[in-house]
Design a protein around this motif. Structure first.
Motif: not given
Lengths: 158, 156
Positions: A28-29, A31-35
């Motif tokens: 989730k972390f 994904d939130a960055i878009g990594d």
């Protein structure tokens, strides 16, 4: 002059917080960055990598095991520093940035102990008046006793 | 899964460019970041609260911008590289795009994470480089600035 209540806080350590680095939380972390780095997502890919398991993006240290009304890099000790400096007349708080030293990868399944400590409180004269810089250092140690990272977060009080 | 490109220390010079990384901040991204990072400051999602704090509208989390810069470095150094030291400071506010639909942000600003090698050296058995790193908003203004030290894979 720094108020004595503030200088007395220098060196003070806060409560140890135990953090769990859970695989889903890493995903989730990232994904939130878009990594989309597969090391953060893909179990099989990560197993065959030099790390041998899913790792967390540098700077992610998991979530507390016990409920806390806390934000990342925010602790009761940090609040005590803010309150003390606010009482001395510096009520505006700005984020002065963060610095990390990374020593070891953080892996999915790790349990980290994080310990905050007041590293410094200093007064500065600037063109726009006096300000105070406070730095809290947080040390993250994994279940094997290895220090994985240190964070230094600076707040600017005006 | 395709193998990522691996950077070698020998391929880097002082003043070499870090491969730029584009990012689009949207309100949706900020909501995701709040949930994933645990930073639920309403400054980043409530209009009235942001206005009362003097920033006008919700602003991008500093720690999200920090995480973008970590990705900039991780992508560039490749899987065999190590990020050893990292710092950043926030110089100006950034305002996310609003959403067009459930998945896509409206047209608007794109942010670019960039970097440049400032020093190349060997320390102990590690092949290191230091970099200046920064984020430019859609007007090419630097809103976030920092430094990184990485250890790279060497052919030597």
């Amino acid at each position: 002059m720094l108020p004595q209540e503030a200088t007395q806080l220098i060196g003070k350590a806060g409560e140890t917080v135990i953090l769990e680095v859970e695989k889903g939380a890493i995903k989730k972390f990232a994904d939130a960055i878009g990594d989309r780095n597969p090391l953060y997502w893909d179990e099989e890919y990560a197993r065959n990598s030099r790390y041998g398991s899913i790792v967390a993006p540098p700077g992610f240290f998991g979530w507390p095991t016990k409920w806390k009304r806390a934000m990342p890099f925010f602790s009761e000790l940090r609040q005590e520093v803010i309150d003390t400096i606010t009482k001395a007349g510096y009520s505006r708080v700005l984020d002065g940035g963060i610095e990390f030293d990374f020593f070891q990868p953080v892996r999915a399944g790790d349990t980290l102990a994080s310990v905050p400590r007041v590293a410094s409180i200093q007064e500065r004269e600037t063109k726009s008046g006096k300000m105070i810089l406070s730095i809290v250092e947080t040390t993250y140690t994994n279940q094997n006793g290895d220090i994985v990272a240190k964070a230094h977060q600076t707040l600017i009080h005006r | 899964m395709k193998m990522k490109k691996q950077l070698f220390w020998e391929d880097v010079e002082e003043r070499s460019e870090v491969t730029p990384l584009p990012k689009v901040a949207s309100r949706q991204m900020l909501v995701k970041w709040a949930g994933a990072s645990g930073d639920f400051n309403p400054l980043h999602y409530e209009d009235a609260f942001a206005d009362s704090q003097g920033v006008g509208k919700p602003i991008v989390h500093g720690q999200l911008k920090r995480a973008w810069l970590v990705q900039l470095m991780s992508d560039w150094i490749g899987e065999q590289g190590n990020l050893k030291k990292f710092s950043c400071q926030f110089r100006a506010m950034d305002y996310p795009r609003l959403m067009k639909d459930m998945f896509e942000p409206q047209e608007g600003e794109t942010w670019w994470c960039k970097g440049k090698v400032t020093k190349k050296y060997v320390e102990g058995d590690e092949h290191c480089v230091d970099c200046d790193i920064w984020i430019e908003n859609g007007k090419s203004e630097v809103t976030t600035r920092g430094n990184a030290t990485v250890a790279l894979l060497s052919r030597g």
